[in-house]
Design a protein around this motif. Sequence first.
Motif, short mmCIF file in Angstrom:
data_model
loop_
_atom_site.label_atom_id
_atom_site.label_comp_id
_atom_site.label_asym_id
_atom_site.label_seq_id
_atom_site.Cartn_x
_atom_site.Cartn_y
_atom_site.Cartn_z
N ASP A 169 2.51 -4.74 -6.52
CA ASP A 169 3.87 -4.53 -7.01
C ASP A 169 4.61 -3.69 -5.98
O ASP A 169 4.01 -3.11 -5.08
N ILE A 170 5.92 -3.65 -6.12
CA ILE A 170 6.77 -2.79 -5.30
C ILE A 170 7.51 -1.87 -6.26
O ILE A 170 8.19 -2.34 -7.18
N VAL A 171 7.36 -0.56 -6.07
CA VAL A 171 7.84 0.40 -7.06
C VAL A 171 8.71 1.48 -6.41
O VAL A 171 8.63 1.71 -5.20
N ASP A 172 9.51 2.13 -7.25
CA ASP A 172 10.30 3.27 -6.77
C ASP A 172 9.47 4.55 -6.86
O ASP A 172 8.29 4.51 -7.23
N LYS A 173 10.08 5.67 -6.52
CA LYS A 173 9.31 6.92 -6.48
C LYS A 173 8.85 7.38 -7.86
O LYS A 173 7.93 8.18 -7.96
N ALA A 174 9.44 6.81 -8.91
CA ALA A 174 8.99 7.13 -10.27
C ALA A 174 7.92 6.17 -10.75
O ALA A 174 7.39 6.32 -11.85
N GLY A 175 7.57 5.18 -9.92
CA GLY A 175 6.54 4.22 -10.29
C GLY A 175 7.05 3.00 -11.02
O GLY A 175 6.27 2.18 -11.49
N ASN A 176 8.37 2.85 -11.10
CA ASN A 176 8.94 1.70 -11.79
C ASN A 176 9.14 0.54 -10.81
O ASN A 176 9.60 0.75 -9.68
N PRO A 177 8.84 -0.68 -11.24
CA PRO A 177 9.06 -1.83 -10.37
C PRO A 177 10.53 -1.95 -9.97
O PRO A 177 11.42 -1.74 -10.81
N VAL A 178 10.77 -2.25 -8.70
CA VAL A 178 12.14 -2.39 -8.23
C VAL A 178 12.54 -3.86 -8.29
O VAL A 178 11.70 -4.75 -8.16
N PRO A 179 13.83 -4.13 -8.48
CA PRO A 179 14.27 -5.53 -8.54
C PRO A 179 14.28 -6.16 -7.15
O PRO A 179 14.19 -5.47 -6.14
N ARG A 188 -10.46 12.60 0.29
CA ARG A 188 -9.55 11.73 1.01
C ARG A 188 -9.55 10.31 0.43
O ARG A 188 -8.53 9.64 0.38
N TYR A 189 -10.72 9.86 -0.01
CA TYR A 189 -10.79 8.55 -0.65
C TYR A 189 -9.95 8.53 -1.92
O TYR A 189 -9.22 7.56 -2.19
N ARG A 190 -10.04 9.59 -2.72
CA ARG A 190 -9.32 9.62 -3.99
C ARG A 190 -7.81 9.52 -3.80
O ARG A 190 -7.11 8.99 -4.67
N THR A 191 -7.29 10.03 -2.67
CA THR A 191 -5.85 9.96 -2.47
C THR A 191 -5.34 8.54 -2.37
O THR A 191 -4.17 8.27 -2.68
N TYR A 192 -6.20 7.61 -1.95
CA TYR A 192 -5.77 6.21 -1.88
C TYR A 192 -5.42 5.67 -3.27
O TYR A 192 -4.54 4.83 -3.41
N TRP A 193 -6.17 6.13 -4.27
CA TRP A 193 -5.98 5.61 -5.63
C TRP A 193 -5.18 6.59 -6.49
O TRP A 193 -5.44 6.73 -7.69
N SER A 194 -4.19 7.24 -5.88
CA SER A 194 -3.39 8.21 -6.62
C SER A 194 -1.94 7.75 -6.76
O SER A 194 -1.04 8.56 -6.96
N GLY A 195 -1.73 6.44 -6.67
CA GLY A 195 -0.39 5.90 -6.85
C GLY A 195 0.00 5.82 -8.31
O GLY A 195 -0.76 6.23 -9.20
N PRO A 196 1.18 5.30 -8.61
CA PRO A 196 1.63 5.17 -10.00
C PRO A 196 0.62 4.41 -10.85
O PRO A 196 0.08 3.39 -10.42
N ASP A 197 0.33 4.93 -12.03
CA ASP A 197 -0.64 4.33 -12.96
C ASP A 197 -2.00 4.13 -12.27
O ASP A 197 -2.69 3.13 -12.49
N ASN A 198 -2.36 5.11 -11.43
CA ASN A 198 -3.67 5.09 -10.75
C ASN A 198 -3.84 3.89 -9.83
O ASN A 198 -4.95 3.39 -9.64
N SER A 199 -2.75 3.44 -9.25
CA SER A 199 -2.81 2.30 -8.33
C SER A 199 -3.23 2.75 -6.94
O SER A 199 -3.30 3.94 -6.63
N PHE A 200 -3.51 1.75 -6.09
CA PHE A 200 -3.85 1.98 -4.69
C PHE A 200 -2.56 2.02 -3.89
O PHE A 200 -1.81 1.04 -3.86
N GLY A 201 -2.27 3.14 -3.25
CA GLY A 201 -1.07 3.27 -2.45
C GLY A 201 -1.29 2.78 -1.04
O GLY A 201 -2.10 3.34 -0.30
#
Length: 628
Positions: A444-454, A480-493
């Motif tokens: 997905d593509i999200v804003d800084k609040a984690g909401n999908p952008v149009p 350092r590994y954990r930081t990869y999975w710290s995106g919105p809703d525990n996603s992979f950034g």
Amino acid sequence: MSEKQVTLSKKTYLPDPHYRKEAWCKDAEHAYQGYLTDPDGFWARISHELEWFEPWQKVKEWKHPFARWFINGKCNISYNCLDRHSAGSRRNKVALFWQGDDGTTRSYTYWQLLREVERFANGLKSLGVAKGDCVCIYMPNVPEQVIAMLACARIGAVHSVVFAGFGSDALHARITGAGAKVVITADASIRRGKTIPLKPILEEALIDATTVNYIVVLRTQNPKVSLLPEFEMDFYELMDSVGKKCPPENMDSEDPLFILYTSGTTGQPKGIIHTTGGYMVGTYYTCKYVLDIKDSDVYWCTADPGWITGHSYIVYGPLLMGATIFITEGTPDYPDPGVWWSYIEQFGISIMYTAPTAIRMFMRYGNEYPDKYNLESLRLLGSVGEPLNPEAFEWFYHTIGKGKLPVVDTWWQTETGMHMITTMIGEPMKPGFAGKPIPGVLVDIVDKAGNPVPPGISGQLIIKEPWPSMMRMVNQNEERYRTYWSGPDNSFGASDLAVRDEDGYIMILGRSDDLIIVSGHNIGTAEVESALVSHKAVAEAAVVGIPDEMKGNRILAFVLLREGQIETPKLKQDLIYHVRITLGPIAIPSEIRVVDSLPKTRSGKIMRRVLRAVELGEDPGDLSTIEE
């Protein structure tokens, strides 16, 4: 990160229907819906196309941020790359063609390659290498490098391949970081007709590298370089001293396969760990359904096994498919800029998978060199490593593909292990867009609040669900590994900015840390660079932000001109105006400098931090990954 509107081109090329008809994946949309309906069933079906010594009991176990795939399954990736082909109809099929810098050629059938791998695997075992031990491979792009990788995988040793262009400090850090027990190297590499000694670099790197017990040296030069008794072994003498048969180690799906250090352009290099079963399934799947490799193909990935592209799409994925692969030690413009096109004609290469950096380099020379050669054997073109800007797409598609071949622009990372986003064969192609997430991948593509952008609004690219070939750990650094999975809703950034159009096609805009804030507006470096390169006079460009009292930052641009173009004040003004028309006044560079080269990593990524540091009189930091 603030979001912004991005003007998107609607230009589209429709492929000939027969490409979809002949492809392994004939309907990507249907396949994707099948994945969404039953994700585990989707991956189970793929895994059953490979051989397992003991069947897995469950497709995956996901306990954020840790995943296990094909649980309790037992397999060996070397066995799947070699034995299962050698036992069948591919026994005498060429597995590997090699072309040296000096014109020397070699080839190996699947049966011959298996025999070499078994002998070298036994050689490693004779040095005390056992399952779980780490072996560092520091070699040029020669067949013995592939043999060494597969031999490690065969006995369960974890390999850490280091690109042969690295210096002693970078090599030392990787040897000690991985705790290598054995280092495999060559006496020298050959580049542009010149011999570049490797062994002295290794010798310096081994100072205080206390884990290393033995060095194995591929000796190619005359007179032969001397070896220290009881510590250094000749590559082929080691093979000749042991037995010829080496049964494959029974590997658990989650046993480590390799450690690969990232290039470190945005921080300290990270040792990315990939495991056996999931990586095997992911690379096999994408070689089949994205690169569409067939038995009749001669496949060429122009990367080096020292990078993840080489791991996944030179060695493991194509050999899992039973492909004929081509590798070369040479460079793309030596002895002249036509040498790559001569390889395609000479070896009948049908799939070419290369980097936008190389494509843009060839653009500088125009059509003269590719037009000299018969490129009719090509049926598929691929791009990897960075966004394929529209101008490079157009040249690749029209000049090399003659306006008819599919162009597969792939987005993925060292951490993902396999392709994640592309335009599948048969789908409409849009210059500048990588494409859609492939079946098996949810992004997905999200804003800084984690909401999908149009559509049309830029945002952060995230991966929402685990996939088989995902990294399992950063070596000795769980945090350092954990930081990869710290995106919105525990996603992979993914740390990439992207935008999507109305059809769901994704354009990668560049790293989210490659932003320049000008008067409160976020300007992506990739956007400005793409605008500059879209001018007929520019071959390559890099932009950086320089502190400015009024605007916060100003944009400084460095450009490489195409052959025949001359630097003039009028040209610089034309380029500034071109950027204004393309992106708007906020993105105009305050200054344009014409240069002869740009600092790049050996994987082709421009090191903007070096340009910025030099401009500001600061320490540019670690330069071990720089090409020149």
